[in-house]
Write a protein that holds these residues in place. Sequence first.
Motif, PDB file in Angstrom:
ATOM      1  N   ARG A 128       7.105   2.436   0.031  1.00 32.80           N
ATOM      2  CA  ARG A 128       6.312   3.076  -1.366  1.00 32.80           C
ATOM      3  C   ARG A 128       5.893   4.287  -1.190  1.00 32.80           C
ATOM      4  O   ARG A 128       4.736   4.631  -0.623  1.00 32.80           O
ATOM      5  N   ALA A 129       6.693   4.974  -1.327  1.00 32.65           N
ATOM      6  CA  ALA A 129       6.530   6.499  -0.938  1.00 32.65           C
ATOM      7  C   ALA A 129       7.691   7.369  -1.963  1.00 32.65           C
ATOM      8  O   ALA A 129       8.775   6.862  -2.199  1.00 32.65           O
ATOM      9  N   PRO A 130       7.371   8.758  -2.167  1.00 38.08           N
ATOM     10  CA  PRO A 130       8.447   9.545  -2.544  1.00 38.08           C
ATOM     11  C   PRO A 130       9.669   9.774  -1.714  1.00 38.08           C
ATOM     12  O   PRO A 130       9.406   9.736  -0.493  1.00 38.08           O
ATOM     13  N   LEU A 139      15.166  -0.485  -9.908  1.00 34.77           N
ATOM     14  CA  LEU A 139      13.657  -0.599  -9.210  1.00 34.77           C
ATOM     15  C   LEU A 139      13.545  -0.049  -7.630  1.00 34.77           C
ATOM     16  O   LEU A 139      12.481   0.693  -7.274  1.00 34.77           O
ATOM     17  N   LEU A 140      14.577  -0.214  -6.799  1.00 39.75           N
ATOM     18  CA  LEU A 140      14.476   0.261  -5.614  1.00 39.75           C
ATOM     19  C   LEU A 140      14.650   1.946  -5.550  1.00 39.75           C
ATOM     20  O   LEU A 140      14.083   2.577  -4.400  1.00 39.75           O
ATOM     21  N   ARG A 141      15.098   2.604  -6.502  1.00 32.57           N
ATOM     22  CA  ARG A 141      15.042   4.041  -6.444  1.00 32.57           C
ATOM     23  C   ARG A 141      14.122   4.438  -7.590  1.00 32.57           C
ATOM     24  O   ARG A 141      14.057   5.775  -7.465  1.00 32.57           O
ATOM     25  N   SER A 142      13.346   3.800  -8.134  1.00 34.30           N
ATOM     26  CA  SER A 142      12.284   4.255  -8.954  1.00 34.30           C
ATOM     27  C   SER A 142      10.829   4.235  -8.555  1.00 34.30           C
ATOM     28  O   SER A 142      10.155   4.933  -8.475  1.00 34.30           O
ATOM     29  N   GLU A 143      10.660   2.726  -8.238  1.00 29.53           N
ATOM     30  CA  GLU A 143       9.036   2.399  -7.733  1.00 29.53           C
ATOM     31  C   GLU A 143       9.122   2.517  -6.082  1.00 29.53           C
ATOM     32  O   GLU A 143       8.143   2.441  -5.354  1.00 29.53           O
ATOM     33  N   ALA A 181      11.444   4.076  -2.468  1.00 29.38           N
ATOM     34  CA  ALA A 181      12.359   4.874  -1.662  1.00 29.38           C
ATOM     35  C   ALA A 181      13.098   4.414  -0.594  1.00 29.38           C
ATOM     36  O   ALA A 181      12.769   4.109   0.431  1.00 29.38           O
ATOM     37  N   PRO A 182      14.434   4.146  -0.757  1.00 28.74           N
ATOM     38  CA  PRO A 182      15.251   3.466   0.217  1.00 28.74           C
ATOM     39  C   PRO A 182      15.377   4.363   1.354  1.00 28.74           C
ATOM     40  O   PRO A 182      15.788   5.710   0.991  1.00 28.74           O
ATOM     41  N   ARG A 206       0.801  -1.280   0.100  1.00 29.29           N
ATOM     42  CA  ARG A 206      -0.004  -0.069  -0.158  1.00 29.29           C
ATOM     43  C   ARG A 206       0.802   1.333   0.030  1.00 29.29           C
ATOM     44  O   ARG A 206       2.043   1.191   0.541  1.00 29.29           O
ATOM     45  N   PRO A 207       0.371   2.344  -0.328  1.00 32.04           N
ATOM     46  CA  PRO A 207       1.228   3.726  -0.084  1.00 32.04           C
ATOM     47  C   PRO A 207       1.666   3.930   1.164  1.00 32.04           C
ATOM     48  O   PRO A 207       0.900   3.824   1.989  1.00 32.04           O
ATOM     49  N   GLY A 208       3.003   4.073   1.338  1.00 32.11           N
ATOM     50  CA  GLY A 208       3.496   4.168   2.569  1.00 32.11           C
ATOM     51  C   GLY A 208       3.992   2.736   3.169  1.00 32.11           C
ATOM     52  O   GLY A 208       4.604   2.731   4.289  1.00 32.11           O
ATOM     53  N   GLY A 209       3.633   1.758   2.360  1.00 29.26           N
ATOM     54  CA  GLY A 209       4.053   0.607   2.914  1.00 29.26           C
ATOM     55  C   GLY A 209       5.570   0.340   2.974  1.00 29.26           C
ATOM     56  O   GLY A 209       6.189   1.047   2.430  1.00 29.26           O
ATOM     57  N   VAL A 210       6.077  -0.704   3.783  1.00 30.67           N
ATOM     58  CA  VAL A 210       7.610  -1.129   3.984  1.00 30.67           C
ATOM     59  C   VAL A 210       8.043  -2.081   3.383  1.00 30.67           C
ATOM     60  O   VAL A 210       7.301  -3.270   3.546  1.00 30.67           O
ATOM     61  N   LEU A 211       9.263  -2.198   2.612  1.00 31.68           N
ATOM     62  CA  LEU A 211       9.934  -3.276   2.212  1.00 31.68           C
ATOM     63  C   LEU A 211      11.155  -3.369   3.341  1.00 31.68           C
ATOM     64  O   LEU A 211      11.903  -2.562   3.338  1.00 31.68           O
ATOM     65  N   GLY A 212      11.397  -4.641   3.876  1.00 32.17           N
ATOM     66  CA  GLY A 212      12.490  -5.125   4.381  1.00 32.17           C
ATOM     67  C   GLY A 212      13.355  -6.209   3.657  1.00 32.17           C
ATOM     68  O   GLY A 212      12.700  -7.237   3.672  1.00 32.17           O
ATOM     69  N   LEU A 213      14.288  -5.972   2.844  1.00 38.32           N
ATOM     70  CA  LEU A 213      15.102  -6.883   2.320  1.00 38.32           C
ATOM     71  C   LEU A 213      16.274  -7.304   2.670  1.00 38.32           C
ATOM     72  O   LEU A 213      17.164  -6.661   2.841  1.00 38.32           O
TER      73      LEU A 213
END
Length: 566
Positions: free
Chosen positions: A232-234, A200-204, A206-207, A175-182
Amino acid sequence: MDGWGGRASADRRASEGPGGDRGVRKRHGRHYTPERLARFLAERVVEHVAPRGEVRVLDPACGDGELLLAVGRVLAERFPGIPLRLTGFDLDAEAVRAARTRGEGLEIDWHAGDFLTAAEDLAAAGFDVVITNPPYVRTQQLGSEAAQLLARRYGLTGRIDLTHPFVASVPRLLRPGGVLGLLCANRFLTTKAGTNLRALLRSELAPVELYDLGDTRLFEAAVLPAITIALRAPAVAPCRYVSAYELDTPRTTSTTDLYTALTAPSGTVITHSGRTIAIEIGTLADDLTPAPSGATPRPDPTVPWRMSHPGVDGWLRRVAEGTWRTFGEVVRIRVGIKTTADRVFISDRWEEREPRPEAELLFDLLTHHDLAPWRITRSHPTRVLYPYDVTRARRTPVDLGEFPAAAAYLAEHKDTLAARGYVTAGGREWFEIWVPQRPHLWSRPKLVFPDISVRPRFALDRSGAIVNGDCYWISLPDLGADTLAYLLMGVANSTLGLRFYDAVCGNRLYAGRRRWITQYVGRLPLPDPATPAAAALTELVRTFVDGAAEPDPALLDERVAAAFRL
């Protein structure tokens, strides 16, 4: 908290749990996450979670559930009373059964199946958190049809591993504002193969936090891990970048443990598992692609990610001001030969072989063992059976009819050599080697340096030897002038060259070892060879190479700094 799965021993899981056989784990890319590392990743993920009612979490490669259980525990501690819905996928049904047992009594949806297929049926924006340690398997190992399908589906190019399609599925599911932990191998930070993932990590996404855990040896397998936390945010602020690598010299260390040091406000030196580890802290550099007038420049995914902090950035600017060209702009850098059947083609005991190939086809071979800064120091009389006409510019196999002993020797090994189907599929003879290079150039002077080395070891070879695939080489005829070769060696073997490598390329392995491959060496800077300072540096290097003077590292560094006007 014990209700979230209790304590699980990483050692027990490695030896007794699913995928416990090391060969199977390597083949399928299964490197289960150690418990303390899983907890750390979960804590960093939850730091960026802003609950909106129920928190939905996905692990698309859950293994035996360690990451999913860890993030569940941390969420329950941080947000007591907030409902959680956890979902785990894994292709290994045995691992999923183990995960279900560990999470017994908890509301977790476990799925034994292919996540990359199931992902298309999952609802968009259906998860608040994705936490994952994807299998490290190159798609080529899946077969060409599967690899091409994944490449088309996720828009991937070049050599990729399954990390890429797993992460490519994340933006749609968060979701918008959601978090990926990779959690994955740190190779993506610096290699060409990591370009897809960096883009991918810098276009779709935001690290926001990046941890290069380098040679901390947190895994039983030879994996150098990295953790990326992305939203998943700017992007609104620079991404925090932390690295952890072993020092090759003793240093006074703090009593801070590794995981505390990783989140500290400033860098430090610690002792971890009996080794001295430097924790460095900065931000992810924005190496921007030039954009048309009026357009916003964007980070260039083809450039390796590097750490930025004021001291290093200022030094790099000064080096750039004194740079005339890069290595890659003035010369071609080649890898050595790759036989793909070394036991057949390479030996230091040819005199004991029967039949012994003709001497005309046996050539001295330089390996990484033979290289010191400036000069070749051959440690073994290794030779290679090189079945090519070395007078020809292009690969031309010899006529075995003219070399009956070599023909008989190769015939004894025909089963092994002919089994290399990729050689014959490329239109070659069964007895050829895989990467022969330009045969006519071996007799000419060349710079040679090892692929993997703690410090740079660029040496000049005039012996006419062939270079093995564990080394790279630069042919002097390509440069057009020996003086430029001396300048290249002077910069590469200097402290400036090493510092530049660490700041810009940074592909370090265990115990301070570095990869000196084309894409990194090609970025090393060169000062203007026409200046008096560069001429003085060139002359100094000539004395080192010719043995007229013993190498003096301090004087070298002084001359290199002067050539760059530092």
